[in-house]
Design an enzyme around this catalytic site. Sequence first.
Site, mmCIF file in Angstrom:
data_model
loop_
_atom_site.group_PDB
_atom_site.id
_atom_site.type_symbol
_atom_site.label_atom_id
_atom_site.label_comp_id
_atom_site.label_asym_id
_atom_site.label_seq_id
_atom_site.Cartn_x
_atom_site.Cartn_y
_atom_site.Cartn_z
ATOM 1 N N TYR A 252 0.845 -1.206 0.000
ATOM 2 C CA TYR A 252 0.000 0.000 0.000
ATOM 3 C C TYR A 252 0.876 1.250 0.000
ATOM 4 C CZ TYR A 252 -3.100 3.684 1.501
ATOM 5 O OH TYR A 252 -3.774 4.875 1.573
ATOM 6 N N GLU B 122 -11.382 6.552 4.604
ATOM 7 C CA GLU B 122 -10.890 7.497 5.622
ATOM 8 C C GLU B 122 -11.976 7.779 6.658
ATOM 9 O OE1 GLU B 122 -8.009 8.966 6.308
ATOM 10 O OE2 GLU B 122 -6.823 8.430 4.554
ATOM 11 N N TRP C 155 -5.058 2.217 10.245
ATOM 12 C CA TRP C 155 -5.234 2.135 8.792
ATOM 13 C C TRP C 155 -5.115 0.695 8.306
ATOM 14 C CZ3 TRP C 155 -7.685 4.624 5.373
ATOM 15 C CH2 TRP C 155 -7.415 4.465 4.023
#
Length: 198
Positions: free
Chosen positions: A20, A42, A50
């Site tokens: 990522y 988000e 995350w």
Amino acid sequence: MEQKKRCFWVREDSPLYCAYHDEEWGTPIRDDQSMYALFMLELFQAGLSWITLLKKRDAFSAAFDGFDVEKIARYDENKIAALLQDAGIIRSRGKIEAAISNAKIVLALQEEYGSFCNYLWSFSGGKIVLSPDDQPRATSPISDRISADLKKRGMRYAGSVTIHSFLQAAGIVNEHDLSCFRYDELMKDCTEDSFLRE
Ligand SMILES: [Zn+2]
């Protein structure tokens, strides 16, 4: 094989996280589908790590019609009830309801600006924003401006910290560490006119 130097926060023991960081985080997004998918994640990330969201991304995409903003804007109570039963996603009624009302605002922005990307990039004049001292930050002048404008439009989970994190991921702000290999890769095609510092 030579070890690539990455940003300090990357968990090197996680191939998912490394991929990522290497392939997505901070790479400028110019298409609305990718931009909206990131914006949705988000929102759901608030208060969580995350990596948790990254692991659930495919399940989120499946649950939310491939992040189809027009469909999400029309979700009704039955769909909310189904989502609340879906163990693959973050089952928060507040976040799901926010995602639906935010989708309506994204549709309005697409209508007004031609695209969600046009709207967001207009805040930097289309340029990539670097921090004045190349240090990563929690908020920035551009995240303050976008956050204020989005909140005025009724967007939820749009505080400046959340928006700054989103802008970093979307590549509108480049806050890879100076020592990270992606910083140089992203800057190598930049000219004096394609970025600004603020
Ligand atoms: Zn990096």
